[in-house]
Design an enzyme around this catalytic site. Structure first.
Site, PDB file in Angstrom:
ATOM      1  N   ASN A 149      42.509 -43.300  13.071  1.00 52.33           N
ATOM      2  CA  ASN A 149      43.409 -44.452  12.951  1.00 52.33           C
ATOM      3  C   ASN A 149      43.026 -45.264  11.721  1.00 52.33           C
ATOM      4  OD1 ASN A 149      41.400 -46.544  13.694  1.00 52.33           O
ATOM      5  ND2 ASN A 149      41.416 -45.430  15.641  1.00 52.33           N
TER       6      ASN A 149
ATOM      7  N   ASP B 267      36.496 -45.081  28.100  1.00 52.37           N
ATOM      8  CA  ASP B 267      36.720 -46.449  27.606  1.00 52.37           C
ATOM      9  C   ASP B 267      35.353 -47.140  27.556  1.00 52.37           C
ATOM     10  OD1 ASP B 267      37.217 -49.260  27.476  1.00 52.37           O
ATOM     11  OD2 ASP B 267      39.301 -48.819  27.978  1.00 52.37           O
TER      12      ASP B 267
ATOM     13  N   PHE C 279      37.942 -56.570  21.879  1.00 51.03           N
ATOM     14  CA  PHE C 279      39.035 -56.896  20.967  1.00 51.03           C
ATOM     15  C   PHE C 279      40.292 -56.273  21.537  1.00 51.03           C
ATOM     16  CE2 PHE C 279      37.948 -58.797  16.755  1.00 51.03           C
ATOM     17  CZ  PHE C 279      36.681 -59.230  17.112  1.00 51.03           C
TER      18      PHE C 279
ATOM     19  N   LYS D 120      39.230 -54.464  31.956  1.00 51.74           N
ATOM     20  CA  LYS D 120      37.998 -53.951  31.346  1.00 51.74           C
ATOM     21  C   LYS D 120      36.749 -54.708  31.790  1.00 51.74           C
ATOM     22  CE  LYS D 120      40.469 -51.914  27.637  1.00 51.74           C
ATOM     23  NZ  LYS D 120      40.274 -50.912  26.614  1.00 51.74           N
TER      24      LYS D 120
HETATM   25  N1  CTP Z   1      38.071 -49.703  23.722  1.00 53.52           N
HETATM   26  C1  CTP Z   1      36.962 -48.957  24.021  1.00 53.52           C
HETATM   27  N2  CTP Z   1      37.088 -47.639  24.307  1.00 53.52           N
HETATM   28  C2  CTP Z   1      38.301 -47.050  24.308  1.00 53.52           C
HETATM   29  C3  CTP Z   1      39.444 -47.810  23.978  1.00 53.52           C
HETATM   30  C4  CTP Z   1      39.301 -49.136  23.705  1.00 53.52           C
HETATM   31  O1  CTP Z   1      35.856 -49.503  24.022  1.00 53.52           O
HETATM   32  N3  CTP Z   1      38.379 -45.770  24.580  1.00 53.52           N
HETATM   33  C5  CTP Z   1      37.891 -51.140  23.474  1.00 53.52           C
HETATM   34  C6  CTP Z   1      38.188 -51.573  22.051  1.00 53.52           C
HETATM   35  O2  CTP Z   1      37.007 -51.514  21.271  1.00 53.52           O
HETATM   36  C7  CTP Z   1      38.620 -53.016  22.270  1.00 53.52           C
HETATM   37  C8  CTP Z   1      39.299 -52.977  23.616  1.00 53.52           C
HETATM   38  O3  CTP Z   1      38.799 -51.826  24.286  1.00 53.52           O
HETATM   39  O4  CTP Z   1      37.507 -53.877  22.383  1.00 53.52           O
HETATM   40  C9  CTP Z   1      40.795 -52.893  23.574  1.00 53.52           C
HETATM   41  O5  CTP Z   1      41.202 -51.857  22.698  1.00 53.52           O
HETATM   42  P1  CTP Z   1      42.755 -51.579  22.436  1.00 53.52           P
HETATM   43  O6  CTP Z   1      42.887 -50.425  21.505  1.00 53.52           O
HETATM   44  O7  CTP Z   1      43.442 -52.874  22.074  1.00 53.52           O
HETATM   45  O8  CTP Z   1      43.262 -51.237  23.862  1.00 53.52           O
HETATM   46  P2  CTP Z   1      43.282 -49.942  24.720  1.00 53.52           P
HETATM   47  O9  CTP Z   1      42.328 -50.107  25.833  1.00 53.52           O
HETATM   48  O10 CTP Z   1      43.130 -48.734  23.899  1.00 53.52           O
HETATM   49  O11 CTP Z   1      44.740 -50.042  25.351  1.00 53.52           O
HETATM   50  P3  CTP Z   1      46.171 -49.742  24.677  1.00 53.52           P
HETATM   51  O12 CTP Z   1      45.926 -48.755  23.572  1.00 53.52           O
HETATM   52  O13 CTP Z   1      46.943 -49.219  25.800  1.00 53.52           O
HETATM   53  O14 CTP Z   1      46.672 -51.068  24.162  1.00 53.52           O
END
Ligand code: CTP
Length: 418
Positions: free
Chosen positions: A223, A320, A338, A356
């Site tokens: 990304n 996650d 974040f 979370k």
């Molecule tokens: N995050 C994480 N591990 C993942 C996905 C997300 O630790 N596999 C953490 C990111 O570092 C951030 C938070 O979760 O602190 C939210 O990340 P975000 O990308 O906004 O959300 P997602 O949980 O991926 O949800 P979505 O993509 O459905 O918005």
């Protein structure tokens, strides 16, 4: 009046690189006064340093003749920044323990100025528990410590411990000289930290950057995260005196001074590195982790089969990391996540807070065309969502968001906080 650096050169094979460092600093208009330890003189001569600094070079012999002209206390305080490069394991150990048994270590104990240590040593000495303990102590005391480079060593071994390139040291010196509190003549180590508050004695764990999820040996899912916000937060936490572990996805960014960096590639590697770094007092989970990975990454490059149909890619969800920490037996006291959103920013962030198990979610709007978006850009406009409500911060440079966030973290972790 030019800015002034007191350069302490301790004895190691990398000492010869101090000559290049002096040249680069002088080129930037910075005045350098050099101090050599006894063993440094085996590697570099006072004459060559004297020629390059255009100043007297000080060593142990200076005491008798020059103490009446310039006391060592004065010498240690006439600079804006004290730089120890290379810093051997021995001098780091003395600094961490307040030992002052020669001119260099006496100056280091007497100074009221910020100190940058640039370690260089054999890989085993670097990884030795005693050295790592000393480095943690120095960071907690507010000393800026640069990470050594990886590579082949003069002794033939391979690994971490090489002196960073003089150019990288010069950039770090410039950055430290530019910090605003330097202007305060009474600034000591604590004051030097700017307005980030104090995190001395605290361990702060940070994730930053994207992850790369392999499809085959040459392709991956990724990304647009640049890692800048997470790295800025790590730098601010280190300036606030924390021991900082930064688990970084693949990014082209320099490790901030005083930060322990662990490089990873995939989400699963990031999770292992994060769990291995526990316990932590606070975790700030900034990385843009790929939500999915390819179920079975191919061992060989996937070839076109001539049918015109692309090879199907089955995806599975990645762990996650934030949610794992939120429900972990060693959950950090303060857990900050974040949220990258393109719409309904506050609503989605509220939902993530609960899902979370985080204390705060720093929500940002990542909508916008590539190049104008927060992702990869220099600024960030965030909202801090917590059980207490929503705080909206103005659009700020990422380093200012980092300072403000670390000040908030320091306040939350301070014993007086409720
Ligand atoms: N995050 C994480 N591990 C993942 C996905 C997300 O630790 N596999 C953490 C990111 O570092 C951030 C938070 O979760 O602190 C939210 O990340 P975000 O990308 O906004 O959300 P997602 O949980 O991926 O949800 P979505 O993509 O459905 O918005």
């Amino acid at each position: 009046m030019p800015q002034r650096v007191l350069l302490i050169v301790s004895g190691g094979i990398a000492a010869y690189k101090s000559l290049e460092l002096v040249r680069l600093l002088r080129k930037r208009g910075i005045a350098v006064r050099a101090v050599l330890t006894r063993s440094a003189k085996q590697f570099v001569t006072p004459l060559s340093l004297g020629v390059l600094t255009e100043d007297q070079v000080y060593d142990d012999l200076f005491d008798l003749k020059a103490e009446c002209e310039i006391g060592h206390i004065q010498l240690s305080r006439q600079a804006d920044l004290v730089v120890v490069a290379p810093a051997t394991a021995n001098i780091l150990a003395k600094m961490a323990n307040g030992i002052a048994d020669d001119l260099a270590t006496t100056l280091l104990l007497a100074t009221d100025k910020p100190v940058l240590a640039v370690p260089a040593m054999n890989v085993r000495m670097w990884h030795h528990k005693a050295t790592q303990r000393n480095l943690a102590q120095l960071r907690a005391d507010g000393v800026h410590v640069m990470e050594p480079d990886d590579g082949e060593m003069a002794c033939g071994e391979y690994g971490k411990g090489r002196l960073p390139e003089p150019e990288a040291i010069a950039v770090e010196v410039e950055r430290l000289l530019a910090l605003p509190s330097r202007a305060d003549p009474l600034a000591g180590q604590q004051d030097f930290m700017g307005d980030t508050g104090s995190l001395a004695g605290q361990h702060v764990l940070i994730t930053a950057g994207p992850t790369h999820e392999p499809i085959d040996p040459v392709r991956y899912i990724a990304n647009r995260s640049s890692g800048k916000q997470g790295f800025a937060i790590a730098a601010a936490a280190a300036r606030a005196g924390a021991r900082v572990t930064l688990v970084a996805g693949p990014v082209q960014l320099q490790t901030p001074a005083g930060v322990i960096r662990i490089d990873v590639e995939t989400a699963r590697e990031m999770l292992s590195a994060v769990e291995a770094a526990l316990p932590a007092d606070a975790a700030i989970i900034v990385a843009a982790v790929a939500d999915w990975r390819v179920a079975d990454a191919a061992g060989q490059k996937i070839k076109k089969d001539g049918s015109g149909q692309p090879a199907p890619l089955a995806l599975v969800e990645n762990p996650d990391i934030l949610a794992t920490l939120g429900h972990h037996a060693q959950r950090p006291k303060l857990l900050v996540g974040f949220a990258a959103e393109t719409e309904k920013v506050a609503d989605h962030a509220q939902a993530k807070l609960a899902k979370k198990g985080a204390d705060w979610i720093v929500a940002n709007d990542v909508s916008g065309a590539p190049g104008e978006s927060v992702m990869g850009g220099e600024d960030n406009a965030v909202q801090i969502v917590s059980a207490q409500g929503i705080e909206c911060w103005p659009r700020l440079p990422k380093h200012a968001v980092a300072d403000k966030l670390i000040a908030k973290v320091a306040h939350a972790l301070s014993p007086s906080a409720d």
